[in-house]
Motif scaffolding. Structure first.
Motif, PDB file in Angstrom:
ATOM      1  N   PRO A 109       0.832  -1.394   0.097  1.00 18.50           N
ATOM      2  CA  PRO A 109      -0.145  -0.015   0.002  1.00 18.50           C
ATOM      3  C   PRO A 109       0.741   1.251   0.054  1.00 18.50           C
ATOM      4  CG  PRO A 109      -0.051  -1.056   2.119  1.00 18.50           C
ATOM      5  CD  PRO A 109       0.751  -2.058   1.240  1.00 18.50           C
ATOM      6  N   SER A 110       0.468   2.400  -0.718  1.00 12.96           N
ATOM      7  CA  SER A 110       1.056   3.673  -0.655  1.00 12.96           C
ATOM      8  C   SER A 110       0.970   4.225   0.478  1.00 12.96           C
ATOM      9  CB  SER A 110       0.603   4.184  -2.112  1.00 12.96           C
ATOM     10  OG  SER A 110       1.420   5.614  -2.045  1.00 12.96           O
ATOM     11  N   LEU A 111       2.050   5.054   1.010  1.00 13.75           N
ATOM     12  CA  LEU A 111       1.935   5.575   2.328  1.00 13.75           C
ATOM     13  C   LEU A 111       2.012   7.213   1.814  1.00 13.75           C
ATOM     14  CD1 LEU A 111       4.508   4.223   4.691  1.00 13.75           C
ATOM     15  CD2 LEU A 111       1.993   3.918   4.728  1.00 13.75           C
ATOM     16  N   SER A 112       2.230   7.560   0.539  1.00 15.26           N
ATOM     17  CA  SER A 112       2.368   8.863   0.167  1.00 15.26           C
ATOM     18  C   SER A 112       1.114   9.358  -0.384  1.00 15.26           C
ATOM     19  CB  SER A 112       3.301   8.965  -1.179  1.00 15.26           C
ATOM     20  OG  SER A 112       3.047   8.219  -2.089  1.00 15.26           O
ATOM     21  N   ILE A 113       0.766  10.701   0.082  1.00 21.85           N
ATOM     22  CA  ILE A 113      -0.392  11.396  -0.292  1.00 21.85           C
ATOM     23  C   ILE A 113      -0.567  11.547  -1.685  1.00 21.85           C
ATOM     24  CG2 ILE A 113      -0.356  12.695   1.821  1.00 21.85           C
ATOM     25  CD1 ILE A 113       0.503  15.223   0.248  1.00 21.85           C
ATOM     26  N   SER A 114      -1.858  11.623  -2.127  1.00 19.12           N
ATOM     27  CA  SER A 114      -2.391  11.739  -3.592  1.00 19.12           C
ATOM     28  C   SER A 114      -1.747  12.962  -4.117  1.00 19.12           C
ATOM     29  CB  SER A 114      -3.634  11.611  -3.858  1.00 19.12           C
ATOM     30  OG  SER A 114      -4.545  12.420  -3.020  1.00 19.12           O
ATOM     31  N   SER A 115      -1.740  13.062  -5.475  1.00 19.27           N
ATOM     32  CA  SER A 115      -1.439  14.367  -6.189  1.00 19.27           C
ATOM     33  C   SER A 115      -2.408  15.610  -5.755  1.00 19.27           C
ATOM     34  CB  SER A 115      -1.025  14.020  -7.656  1.00 19.27           C
ATOM     35  OG  SER A 115      -2.529  13.660  -8.027  1.00 19.27           O
ATOM     36  N   CYS A 116      -3.656  15.250  -5.766  1.00 22.39           N
ATOM     37  CA  CYS A 116      -4.691  16.223  -5.496  1.00 22.39           C
ATOM     38  C   CYS A 116      -4.267  16.915  -4.235  1.00 22.39           C
ATOM     39  CB  CYS A 116      -6.136  15.665  -5.589  1.00 22.39           C
ATOM     40  SG  CYS A 116      -6.426  14.328  -4.329  1.00 22.39           S
TER      41      CYS A 116
ATOM     42  N   ALA B 175      16.922   7.387 -10.984  1.00 25.90           N
ATOM     43  CA  ALA B 175      17.471   7.044 -12.482  1.00 25.90           C
ATOM     44  C   ALA B 175      16.666   7.840 -13.381  1.00 25.90           C
ATOM     45  CB  ALA B 175      17.429   5.743 -13.010  1.00 25.90           C
ATOM     46  N   ASP B 176      15.582   8.595 -12.774  1.00 27.86           N
ATOM     47  CA  ASP B 176      14.655   9.639 -13.538  1.00 27.86           C
ATOM     48  C   ASP B 176      15.309  10.901 -13.544  1.00 27.86           C
ATOM     49  OD1 ASP B 176      14.074  10.599 -11.079  1.00 27.86           O
ATOM     50  OD2 ASP B 176      12.028   9.847 -11.170  1.00 27.86           O
ATOM     51  N   LYS B 177      16.624  10.952 -12.764  1.00 28.37           N
ATOM     52  CA  LYS B 177      17.211  12.312 -12.878  1.00 28.37           C
ATOM     53  C   LYS B 177      16.724  13.337 -11.712  1.00 28.37           C
ATOM     54  CE  LYS B 177      17.823  11.780 -17.690  1.00 28.37           C
ATOM     55  NZ  LYS B 177      17.652  12.624 -18.932  1.00 28.37           N
ATOM     56  N   THR B 178      15.884  13.034 -10.803  1.00 22.51           N
ATOM     57  CA  THR B 178      15.293  13.967  -9.882  1.00 22.51           C
ATOM     58  C   THR B 178      15.503  13.465  -8.597  1.00 22.51           C
ATOM     59  OG1 THR B 178      13.222  12.628  -9.560  1.00 22.51           O
ATOM     60  CG2 THR B 178      13.580  14.454 -11.495  1.00 22.51           C
ATOM     61  N   VAL B 179      15.547  14.351  -7.469  1.00 25.04           N
ATOM     62  CA  VAL B 179      15.414  14.232  -6.168  1.00 25.04           C
ATOM     63  C   VAL B 179      14.412  14.458  -5.528  1.00 25.04           C
ATOM     64  CG1 VAL B 179      16.869  14.389  -4.107  1.00 25.04           C
ATOM     65  CG2 VAL B 179      18.195  14.571  -6.152  1.00 25.04           C
ATOM     66  N   ARG B 180      13.796  13.600  -4.763  1.00 22.95           N
ATOM     67  CA  ARG B 180      12.389  13.826  -3.818  1.00 22.95           C
ATOM     68  C   ARG B 180      12.802  13.921  -2.588  1.00 22.95           C
ATOM     69  NH1 ARG B 180       7.369  13.031  -6.745  1.00 22.95           N
ATOM     70  NH2 ARG B 180       7.651  12.912  -8.746  1.00 22.95           N
ATOM     71  N   ILE B 181      12.084  14.783  -1.702  1.00 24.09           N
ATOM     72  CA  ILE B 181      12.168  14.956  -0.279  1.00 24.09           C
ATOM     73  C   ILE B 181      10.658  14.755   0.171  1.00 24.09           C
ATOM     74  CG2 ILE B 181      12.668  16.462   1.566  1.00 24.09           C
ATOM     75  CD1 ILE B 181      14.896  16.236  -0.413  1.00 24.09           C
ATOM     76  N   TRP B 182      10.658  13.481   1.227  1.00 19.64           N
ATOM     77  CA  TRP B 182       9.463  13.032   1.777  1.00 19.64           C
ATOM     78  C   TRP B 182       9.666  13.451   3.255  1.00 19.64           C
ATOM     79  CZ3 TRP B 182       6.644  10.351  -1.895  1.00 19.64           C
ATOM     80  CH2 TRP B 182       7.475   9.742  -3.014  1.00 19.64           C
ATOM     81  N   LYS B 183       8.504  13.696   3.655  1.00 19.02           N
ATOM     82  CA  LYS B 183       8.359  14.153   5.222  1.00 19.02           C
ATOM     83  C   LYS B 183       7.037  13.410   5.792  1.00 19.02           C
ATOM     84  CE  LYS B 183       7.616  17.938   8.562  1.00 19.02           C
ATOM     85  NZ  LYS B 183       8.795  17.611   9.282  1.00 19.02           N
TER      86      LYS B 183
ATOM     87  N   SER C   8       4.393  13.014   2.902  1.00 22.03           N
ATOM     88  CA  SER C   8       4.085  13.910   1.896  1.00 22.03           C
ATOM     89  C   SER C   8       5.530  13.920   1.042  1.00 22.03           C
ATOM     90  CB  SER C   8       4.010  15.350   2.489  1.00 22.03           C
ATOM     91  OG  SER C   8       2.816  15.153   3.520  1.00 22.03           O
ATOM     92  N   CYS C   9       5.403  14.091  -0.169  1.00 15.77           N
ATOM     93  CA  CYS C   9       6.553  14.511  -1.115  1.00 15.77           C
ATOM     94  C   CYS C   9       6.408  15.998  -1.141  1.00 15.77           C
ATOM     95  CB  CYS C   9       6.302  14.150  -2.324  1.00 15.77           C
ATOM     96  SG  CYS C   9       7.668  14.514  -3.504  1.00 15.77           S
ATOM     97  N   VAL C  10       7.442  16.851  -0.280  1.00 10.34           N
ATOM     98  CA  VAL C  10       7.443  17.987  -0.165  1.00 10.34           C
ATOM     99  C   VAL C  10       8.389  18.849  -1.062  1.00 10.34           C
ATOM    100  CG1 VAL C  10       6.824  17.720   2.475  1.00 10.34           C
ATOM    101  CG2 VAL C  10       9.333  17.986   1.676  1.00 10.34           C
TER     102      VAL C  10
END
Length: 427
Positions: free
Chosen positions: A53-60, A350-358, A366-368
């Motif tokens: 199951p996903s723990l990250s909040i939805s894009s909306c 590998a998608d060339k990005t960095v994400r920060i999660w809180k 949340s991906c902040v």
């Protein structure tokens, strides 16, 4: 200093595909076919881990995160080859690359005048895969199966560090040569002493008191070395069924290893005995590339080629084993590296990005922030609170107080980027 709002991620699929094919060709030419294929395999993404199951909040629900800010403070351009590892120690950032160079940078970009200054502190003939610092010693893991120890000397500008040992040491090797019991089978018709790694040394980690150095390797073993005399005191042979890509240690002595065999294993050293296997964590459906522990050791994060970061938690403070809490999703390709700072989880892909999660309420995350700017896969990360300004670590906006951080990302585009970002406390 102006902090810019965090943009939403965007990427051209065609551009990504072309770039990844280019990196594949370069990697293949830099090493033998067997090593290059194994090294590059982590860049290929596999289907997302839908069974967790996903723990990250939805894009909306992303709209309320607009009060998180970040910007790229500097791009360090001293390297001429792929950057594989980063490490922070004192006032310095160390970066290791595929051509065997280790560079030292001032960790605070605001007081560094020239970001392209050649500040090579050590040079070897083999790619640097991992760096850890202990006092005035720098330990580096290499693709040529060795670990090198360098004496740090930052007192003299432009002076290279002296290599004071190569592990296993000559004394260690000689002491094991004359006893057949010290030999292990490494291939069908080849044996060597158990103190040797026989494939790329992929990762290093230090015990809490600094007395022990742990090394993991693509030879499926991890070894334990005394930092006082550099002697190898233990080798856990065939710890996994495939290459070990990552190793992390908790403050209570648990050792976590992540492997291309899709498994994470938990080890514990028994009193006056060798390490024994406590648990095998199986949830990923592809190679595990990266591991990171929360500061209190109660949460383990694992990143893999399935584009998911699996969150493992202890059910209680007294529990010995970790169970799956859920997964963090958002990256479009393989997770290559992870770092933890304070209550934040940082992931490079590998998608060339960095994400920060809180972490938020309950077990949700949340991906902040999403950092974009690298033109190649993000291979390594390290992060810390921003202490460059006495007022920068805790500042306020209209919504309340927050903390400022520095994050360093190394990429196969040969650049290190320094990011400054601020996260409000209420998230």
């Amino acid at each position: 200093m102006v902090l810019l709002p965090c943009p939403l991620p965007f990427e051209s699929k065609k551009e990504s595909s072309d770039s990844d094919q280019s990196h594949s060709k370069h990697l293949s030419s830099d090493s033998s076919s067997s090593l290059s294929s194994r090294s590059f395999s982590s860049l290929y993404s596999q289907p997302s881990l839908l069974s967790v199951p996903s723990l990250s909040i939805s894009s909306c629900q992303f709209e309320h995160l607009s009060n998180t800010y970040h910007h790229c403070a500097a791009t360090l351009t001293g390297h001429s080859s792929y950057i594989f590892c980063l490490s922070l120690a004192g006032n310095y950032l160390y970066s290791g690359s595929s051509n065997g160079e280790i560079l030292a940078w001032d960790r605070n970009p605001s007081i560094q005048d020239n970001y392209s200054t050649q500040n090579i502190v050590s040079q070897s003939c083999s790619a640097v895969k991992s760096i850890v610092i202990l006092g005035d010693k720098l330990f580096s893991a290499h693709q040529d199966h060795r670990i090198r120890v360098w004496k740090i000397d930052n007192g003299t500008p432009n002076k290279k560090y002296k290599c004071i040992a190569t592990l296993p040491t000559l004394n260690d090797r000689c002491m094991k040569l004359f006893w057949t019991r010290n030999y292990v089978q490494v291939r069908r018709h080849k044996k060597c002493t158990w103190v040797h790694h026989v494939d790329t040394v992929s990762a290093l980690a230090l015990s809490k008191d600094g007395s022990l150095l742990y090394s993991s390797s693509w030879d499926r073993t991890f070894k334990v070395w005394r930092t006082s005399d550099f002697k190898c005191i233990e080798s856990v042979w065939n710890a996994h069924d495939d290459a070990i890509n990552s190793i992390v240690l908790s403050n209570n002595g648990h050792v976590y290893t992540g492997s291309a065999d899709k498994k994470i294993k938990v080890w514990k050293k028994q009193q006056d005995k060798n390490h024994t296997l406590l648990a095998t964590l199986e949830k990923h459906k592809s190679a595990v590339n990266a591991l990171a522990l929360s500061e209190d050791g109660s949460v383990l994060y694992s990143g893999a080629c399935d584009r998911s970061i699996v969150v493992w938690e202890k059910e209680s403070s007294s529990a010995r084993q970790m169970v799956v809490s859920g997964a963090l999703r958002g990256h479009k390709k393989s997770i290559l590296c992870l770092a933890v700072v304070s209550d934040l989880v940082c992931s490079g892909s590998a998608d060339k990005t960095v994400r920060i999660w809180k972490r938020g309420f309950g077990k949700s995350y949340s991906c902040v922030a999403v950092f974009e700017g690298h033109s190649g896969p993000v291979k390594c990360l390290t992060a810390a609170l921003d202490t460059s300004d006495s007022t920068s670590t805790s500042i306020k906006d209209d919504s309340g107080s927050g903390n400022s951080y520095l994050l360093y990302s190394g990429s196969l585009d040969c650049y290190v980027k320094v990011w400054k970002f601020w996260v409000p406390n209420y998230l």
